[in-house]
Design a protein around this motif. Structure first.
Motif: not given
Length: 195
Positions: A4-9
């Motif tokens: 989820w970190i990449v999509p959130i960023v």
């Protein structure tokens, strides 16, 4: 959790970019709005001066009624048209330009006709008003040029990729430029009839 970190960023970066596009477009649009207000202010100054000019002319000469009425009617038309600075379209500018051009033409007729009245030309109030009108016409031209200068960076910004997508979604549309009257590239014919 890591997936989820990449999509959130990415979402945060896109949101920050969209906010930046919005903020810059708002700033540029405010510059356009302010520039248009300066154009209207210059026209208002001219309209105010015309009232005084007409009164001075009426009081100082047995003046030709038709010319005076044309100036008064053109002034009334010119003050009846207003433009919403947040939504300046080429069509609105064309209509505004048309009525202002009618007023300019009526003023030219007035000033040419005044040539027949030596006592009016010597009247200090008239000379001062005529000088102020000439200065105001110069101010109007400068204000229109500055308006076009303010429209250019705004239009470039909201029309270039990729900001065009975000600006369009946020409601920032292209603004119209102030254009000269049709035929204004031709020098006017000035005739003095001393009969």
């Amino acid at each position: 959790m890591k997936k989820w970190i990449v999509p959130i960023v990415i979402i945060v970066l896109v949101a920050l970019w969209a906010m930046n596009v919005n903020n810059k477009a708002v700033g540029l649009e405010e510059t356009v709005t302010k520039s248009w207000a300066n154009v209207e202010s210059s026209y208002q100054r001219r309209n105010d001066l015309i009232g005084n000019l007409v009164k001075t002319v009426q009081g100082a000469a047995d003046f030709e009624k038709g010319t005076l009425e044309a100036v008064i009617n053109a002034r009334a038309k010119a003050t009846s048209i207003s433009i919403d600075p947040s939504n300046i379209t080429p069509e609105q500018l064309a209509k505004f330009n048309e009525v202002q051009g009618g007023l300019s033409g009526a003023l030219k007729s007035l000033l040419v006709t005044v040539e027949r009245y030596p006592e009016l030309k010597a009247n200090q109030n008239f000379l001062e008003l005529q000088s102020q009108l000439e200065g105001t016409e110069n101010r109007i031209n400068v204000a229109r040029d500055r308006f076009n200068e303010a429209v250019e960076p705004y239009n470039k910004y909201v029309r270039t990729m990729p900001t065009k997508f975000v600006a369009g979604m946020l409601g920032f549309d292209e603004k119209g430029y102030y254009k000269a009257d049709a035929g204004s590239e031709n020098a006017p014919d000035v005739e003095f009839d001393f009969k």
